[in-house]
Design a protein around this motif. Structure first.
Motif, short mmCIF file in Angstrom:
data_model
loop_
_atom_site.label_atom_id
_atom_site.label_comp_id
_atom_site.label_asym_id
_atom_site.label_seq_id
_atom_site.Cartn_x
_atom_site.Cartn_y
_atom_site.Cartn_z
N ALA A 74 2.44 0.23 2.78
CA ALA A 74 3.44 0.94 1.97
C ALA A 74 4.79 0.97 2.69
O ALA A 74 5.30 -0.08 3.05
CB ALA A 74 2.93 2.34 1.61
N SER A 75 5.33 2.15 2.94
CA SER A 75 6.72 2.26 3.45
C SER A 75 6.88 2.06 4.95
O SER A 75 8.00 2.10 5.45
CB SER A 75 7.29 3.63 3.07
OG SER A 75 7.52 3.71 1.68
N ASP A 140 10.69 7.51 -7.02
CA ASP A 140 9.78 8.00 -5.99
C ASP A 140 10.53 8.58 -4.79
O ASP A 140 11.47 9.35 -4.98
CB ASP A 140 8.79 6.91 -5.58
CG ASP A 140 7.83 6.58 -6.71
OD1 ASP A 140 7.56 7.47 -7.54
OD2 ASP A 140 7.35 5.44 -6.78
N GLN A 211 2.87 -6.27 -2.31
CA GLN A 211 3.02 -5.05 -1.52
C GLN A 211 4.42 -4.97 -0.95
O GLN A 211 5.08 -6.01 -0.75
CB GLN A 211 2.01 -5.02 -0.36
CG GLN A 211 0.55 -5.19 -0.76
CD GLN A 211 0.00 -3.97 -1.48
OE1 GLN A 211 0.56 -2.88 -1.38
NE2 GLN A 211 -1.10 -4.16 -2.19
N ASP A 281 1.07 5.06 -1.06
CA ASP A 281 1.00 4.37 -2.35
C ASP A 281 -0.35 4.70 -2.95
O ASP A 281 -1.19 5.37 -2.31
CB ASP A 281 1.15 2.85 -2.16
CG ASP A 281 1.67 2.15 -3.41
OD1 ASP A 281 1.63 2.79 -4.50
OD2 ASP A 281 2.10 1.00 -3.32
#
Length: 333
Positions: A74-75, A140, A211, A281
């Motif tokens: 994810a981030s 988000d 992703q 996520d």
């Protein structure tokens, strides 16, 4: 149930258990026992677990579970963008002229005399103003999408990413920096399984990267150890990145075990200092960071991939991550 069926069921459970190892003793007995047991239980229920913990001083691997695998994070890949931004600020503005924070002495308690947060006069690159556009818009995580200001300096965008994993700030900086430059920087740091693959998107189509980022727990833990030691690009670059990450307000995972104020932990608190980056996520919870205490420091990375079908499944993953954090706290404190 016949004994042969019991043996077969036991064997099947062992096959899907995480292939991990832990250091057997640190002078006080077995370490990370609770965390390893918790992760094993999750793995037996079908959760994919990857994890790695490294002593920041010696570089010794203290704990690992499938840490070679490259999995969606994810981030967390935004850290690679922050490193490239910091390297450019450091190179163009000159060492010592970029805004950043000098971390306190490891192990010093809140209120003790020691190095204080230092923010020198920002240089030209750090103050370059970037405008947001309609193409950058994304939802988000993050604050900028809720603010009225249409443009911000590069250093402020980096701070927003460190503090709130700001998606809009990420896209604006990526438009300025470019994904190719971020990938080249990652390769120069020796990262082969850890990549930022794309901009942040509300919807990923068939032609987009599947992703936002991927990474291996071993590479991420090693990278965060290098940041702590001032070895990523150079000292100034490392301190800029750790300064931004120390603003992180997400302590819902491993960092929730350290008892820190989510909105104010840029300095030591009861001898504990933390900088981290999380990734969230659907079906993914991931965190990499460094926690330093009076006795030691640990650089860690943990990623869980799970079937996010109901709240209990998600809560079980978060509880296991905090359990592992408790083990880290016992090691460093």
């Amino acid at each position: 149930m016949p004994e042969s069926i019991r043996r077969r069921a036991r064997s099947e459970r062992e096959e899907i258990a995480p292939r991990g190892r832990r250091s057997e003793a640190d002078g006080d007995g077995v370490i990370f026992r609770k965390g390893f047991a918790s992760l094993t239980e999750l793995a037996l229920s079908g959760v994919q677990v990857t994890a790695c913990a490294v002593d920041t001083a010696s570089g010794k691997v203290l704990f690992s579970v499938d840490d070679h695998l490259s999995v969606p994070t994810a981030s967390i890949g935004k850290v690679l963008l922050l490193i490239e931004v910091a390297a450019r600020i450091s190179a163009r503005d000159g060492s010592g002229s970029a805004p950043g924070a000098v971390p306190p002495v490891p192990g010093s308690a809140a209120g003790e005399t020691g190095p204080r947060t230092v923010r020198p006069a920002p240089g030209a690159e750090a103050l370059s103003i970037l405008n947001r556009t309609a193409q950058d818009s994304v939802g988000d995580s993050g604050l900028w999408q809720h603010l009225q200001v249409p443009a911000l300096p590069v250093s402020d965008l980096a701070a927003l990413i460190g503090a709130t994993s700001d998606n809009l700030a990420t896209n604006v900086l990526l438009r300025r920096i470019g994904l190719d430059a971020v990938r080249a920087r990652a390769e120069s740091l020796g990262l082969r399984r850890t990549l930022l693959l794309d901009i942040v998107r509300d919807i990923r189509g068939p032609d987009d990267a599947p992703q936002l980022s991927v990474g291996s727990a071993r590479e991420l833990a090693t990278l965060f150890r290098a940041l702590e030691r001032g070895e990523v690009v150079d000292e100034t670059t490392s301190r800029l990145v750790t300064g931004w990450l120390s603003l992180g307000s997400d302590l819902s995972m491993v960092g929730g075990a350290f008892g820190l104020d989510p909105f104010a932990h840029t300095g030591p608190d009861h001898g504990i200092r933390l900088f981290n980056k999380t990734g969230t996520d659907v079906g993914i919870r991931s965190e990499a960071g460094v926690v330093v205490g009076p006795r030691a420091g640990v650089a860690y990375a943990v990623t869980m991939r799970f079937n996010d079908v109901d709240l209990p499944a998600r809560l079980g993953v978060l509880e296991a991550m905090r359990t592992l954090g408790t083990d880290f706290l016992e090691y460093v404190y």
